[in-house]
Design an enzyme around this catalytic site. Structure first.
Site, PDB file in Angstrom:
ATOM      1  N   CYS A 114       0.705  -1.287   0.410  1.00  0.00           N
ATOM      2  CA  CYS A 114       0.324  -0.045   0.384  1.00  0.00           C
ATOM      3  C   CYS A 114       1.070   1.584   0.135  1.00  0.00           C
ATOM      4  CB  CYS A 114      -0.769  -0.406   1.457  1.00  0.00           C
ATOM      5  SG  CYS A 114      -1.979  -1.558   1.461  1.00  0.00           S
ATOM      6  N   HIS A 251      -2.926   7.220   3.193  1.00  0.00           N
ATOM      7  CA  HIS A 251      -3.415   5.727   2.409  1.00  0.00           C
ATOM      8  C   HIS A 251      -4.759   5.997   2.919  1.00  0.00           C
ATOM      9  CE1 HIS A 251      -4.031   1.809   1.294  1.00  0.00           C
ATOM     10  NE2 HIS A 251      -3.342   1.619   2.207  1.00  0.00           N
ATOM     11  N   ASN A 281     -10.078   0.337   1.198  1.00  0.00           N
ATOM     12  CA  ASN A 281      -8.614   0.017   0.851  1.00  0.00           C
ATOM     13  C   ASN A 281      -7.999  -0.378  -0.384  1.00  0.00           C
ATOM     14  OD1 ASN A 281      -5.905  -0.052   0.871  1.00  0.00           O
ATOM     15  ND2 ASN A 281      -6.143  -1.102   2.896  1.00  0.00           N
TER      16      ASN A 281
HETATM   17  C1  COA Z   1      -9.632  -4.981  10.762  1.00  0.00           C
HETATM   18  C2  COA Z   1     -10.693  -3.568  11.468  1.00  0.00           C
HETATM   19  C3  COA Z   1     -11.561  -2.938  11.176  1.00  0.00           C
HETATM   20  C4  COA Z   1     -10.782  -4.700  12.604  1.00  0.00           C
HETATM   21  O1  COA Z   1     -11.997  -3.692  13.674  1.00  0.00           O
HETATM   22  P1  COA Z   1     -11.408  -3.945  14.962  1.00  0.00           P
HETATM   23  O2  COA Z   1     -12.619  -3.057  16.071  1.00  0.00           O
HETATM   24  O3  COA Z   1     -10.388  -4.148  15.479  1.00  0.00           O
HETATM   25  O4  COA Z   1     -12.086  -5.438  15.205  1.00  0.00           O
HETATM   26  P2  COA Z   1     -11.619  -6.739  16.027  1.00  0.00           P
HETATM   27  O5  COA Z   1     -10.828  -7.786  15.352  1.00  0.00           O
HETATM   28  O6  COA Z   1     -11.249  -5.916  17.238  1.00  0.00           O
HETATM   29  O7  COA Z   1     -12.830  -8.049  16.324  1.00  0.00           O
HETATM   30  C5  COA Z   1     -14.394  -7.576  16.926  1.00  0.00           C
HETATM   31  C6  COA Z   1     -14.860  -7.915  16.738  1.00  0.00           C
HETATM   32  O8  COA Z   1     -15.127  -8.332  15.048  1.00  0.00           O
HETATM   33  C7  COA Z   1     -15.369  -9.460  14.716  1.00  0.00           C
HETATM   34  N1  COA Z   1     -15.474  -9.431  13.060  1.00  0.00           N
HETATM   35  C8  COA Z   1     -14.263  -9.198  12.222  1.00  0.00           C
HETATM   36  N2  COA Z   1     -14.859  -8.128  11.087  1.00  0.00           N
HETATM   37  C9  COA Z   1     -16.341  -8.439  11.122  1.00  0.00           C
HETATM   38  C10 COA Z   1     -17.054  -8.199  10.304  1.00  0.00           C
HETATM   39  N3  COA Z   1     -16.947  -7.833   9.150  1.00  0.00           N
HETATM   40  N4  COA Z   1     -18.317  -8.327  10.551  1.00  0.00           N
HETATM   41  C11 COA Z   1     -18.888  -8.566  11.338  1.00  0.00           C
HETATM   42  N5  COA Z   1     -18.039  -8.961  12.922  1.00  0.00           N
HETATM   43  C12 COA Z   1     -16.400  -8.369  12.375  1.00  0.00           C
HETATM   44  C13 COA Z   1     -14.198 -10.325  15.306  1.00  0.00           C
HETATM   45  O9  COA Z   1     -14.274 -11.700  14.974  1.00  0.00           O
HETATM   46  C14 COA Z   1     -14.370  -9.863  16.141  1.00  0.00           C
HETATM   47  O10 COA Z   1     -15.211 -10.632  17.240  1.00  0.00           O
HETATM   48  P3  COA Z   1     -15.020 -11.723  18.662  1.00  0.00           P
HETATM   49  O11 COA Z   1     -15.114 -10.248  19.373  1.00  0.00           O
HETATM   50  O12 COA Z   1     -16.335 -12.056  19.065  1.00  0.00           O
HETATM   51  O13 COA Z   1     -13.557 -12.103  18.007  1.00  0.00           O
HETATM   52  C15 COA Z   1      -9.626  -2.972  12.094  1.00  0.00           C
HETATM   53  O14 COA Z   1      -8.981  -3.193  12.933  1.00  0.00           O
HETATM   54  C16 COA Z   1      -8.255  -2.661  11.467  1.00  0.00           C
HETATM   55  O15 COA Z   1      -8.822  -1.640  10.534  1.00  0.00           O
HETATM   56  N6  COA Z   1      -6.909  -2.358  11.197  1.00  0.00           N
HETATM   57  C17 COA Z   1      -6.321  -1.792  10.375  1.00  0.00           C
HETATM   58  C18 COA Z   1      -6.495  -2.876   9.163  1.00  0.00           C
HETATM   59  C19 COA Z   1      -5.966  -2.061   7.876  1.00  0.00           C
HETATM   60  O16 COA Z   1      -5.629  -0.760   7.566  1.00  0.00           O
HETATM   61  N7  COA Z   1      -5.407  -2.706   6.933  1.00  0.00           N
HETATM   62  C20 COA Z   1      -4.582  -1.953   6.057  1.00  0.00           C
HETATM   63  C21 COA Z   1      -3.663  -1.991   6.024  1.00  0.00           C
HETATM   64  S1  COA Z   1      -2.475  -1.441   4.794  1.00  0.00           S
END
Ligand code: COA
Length: 324
Positions: A114, A251, A281
């Site tokens: 990215c 980004h 993204n």
């Molecule tokens: C991925 C992201 C959105 C997840 O959000 P979060 O608040 O950290 O959520 P968590 O990973 O703690 O997951 C919380 C819960 O939601 C669930 N969950 C994950 N994706 C889900 C979805 N699409 N829909 C519903 N629930 C979801 C998880 O399984 C977890 O459930 P649990 O509590 O029963 O285990 C966030 O961490 C993020 O954006 N990270 C950066 C990713 C990124 O930018 N990547 C590209 C970089 S170039």
């Protein structure tokens, strides 16, 4: 060190199929979850076009915007980690698709995930500075749908396909750019993808390898630090203050990441240009798509100072200031 580079034209291409949050009927997810955790409402996914096809459409649009003769292009760099094939490069395929086979062109791909487009901009800026390049086409283009596990709800809802392109030239000397880039290769497990496969997302089967794997929370924490560090470093190198910057184009990964940076660095959120609500993204394509769209909408204008700041797998992060 400051370098002289003019962004003469910008263009972008969206993939064919719009996928709304409510379209993920095979996943245990909801529009509310995706919107509240990421800010993303929709993304575009390719149906038949590969990376070079999206790159071509973005390139044609950038060439038109720049008003140049495409035969003046002497350098093509495509930032991507989802190329059509392992070799030849998307840049070489693009040269052929643009009908420039008889033109002497340095063409190559660059993979910094990215962060790739900012790295391509920095590379071309250095080439222009030395006189090696006079007119460059740089493109960020991705078909991330090929490397998605469409059953991994924590990852697949975040990404989209697309391409954005710049024409960069050595014209004039007033268009100053300053750069910063860094990498932490030991953190490869946080965000990685093994291979490339085309998938029909409506009939997707669970995949066990070759897909993008991500530790969401670790990436989130890294992203906030990386964007903040990137902004600080380029501001310092440019000799400017944040007040002298019109817009920051980060980004486009997650609205909450950008909001965290804005609040941590006490920068008004209006200073950040975002379009991830509609595009998701798109990795290396996200910054040039956001910039080309903002230019087309009259938000970005000649004479403004902007910061591009990217982060991604590697882990890598980089920023550039540039006067438009
Ligand atoms: C991925 C992201 C959105 C997840 O959000 P979060 O608040 O950290 O959520 P968590 O990973 O703690 O997951 C919380 C819960 O939601 C669930 N969950 C994950 N994706 C889900 C979805 N699409 N829909 C519903 N629930 C979801 C998880 O399984 C977890 O459930 P649990 O509590 O029963 O285990 C966030 O961490 C993020 O954006 N990270 C950066 C990713 C990124 O930018 N990547 C590209 C970089 S170039």
């Amino acid at each position: 060190m400051n370098e002289y580079v003019k962004i003469k034209g910008m263009g972008y291409a969206t993939a064919q199929r719009r996928v709304n949050n409510t379209d993920f009927t095979w996943l245990d997810t909801s529009d509310e979850w995706i919107t509240s955790r990421t800010g993303i409402n929709s993304r575009y996914v390719t149906e038949t076009e590969n990376t070079s096809d999206l790159a071509l459409r973005a390139a044609v649009s950038a060439i038109e915007d720049a008003g140049i003769d495409k035969r003046d292009i002497d350098t093509i760099i495509v930032a991507t980690f989802t190329p059509d094939m392992l070799t030849p490069s998307v840049a070489s395929i693009l040269q052929a698709k643009l009908g420039l086979n008889d033109c002497p062109i340095m063409a190559f791909d660059l993979n910094s995930a990215c962060t790739g487009f900012v790295m391509a901009f920095q590379t071309v800026s250095a080439f222009i500075q030395t006189g090696r390049t006079k007119t460059a086409l740089i493109v960020g283009a991705e078909t991330l749908s090929k490397v998605m596990d469409w059953h991994d709800r924590g990852t697949c809802v975040l990404f989209g396909d697309g391409a954005g392109a710049f024409i960069c030239t050595n014209q004039g000397t007033q268009h100053v750019a300053s750069h910063f880039a860094n990498s932490r290769g030991d953190l490869e497990d946080v965000l990685s993808a093994e291979g490339l496969k085309l998938q029909d997302i409506s009939d997707a089967q669970p995949l066990t390898s070759g897909t993008l794997k991500m530790q969401g929370q670790a990436v989130f924490r890294f992203a906030v630090d990386a964007i903040s560090d990137g902004i600080r470093q380029v501001i310092e190198k440019s000799g400017l203050t944040l007040d002298q910057i019109d817009y920051i184009i980060p980004h486009q990964a997650n609205l909450r990441i950008i909001a965290h940076v804005a609040s941590k660095m006490k920068i008004p959120q209006e200073k950040f240009i975002t379009n991830l609500e509609r595009f998701g993204n798109t990795s290396a394509a996200s910054i040039p798509i956001a910039m080309a769209e903002a230019k087309a909408n009259g938000i970005l204008k000649e004479g403004q100072r902007i910061i591009m700041v990217g982060f991604g797998a590697g882990l890598t992060w980089a920023g550039s200031t540039v006067e438009l």
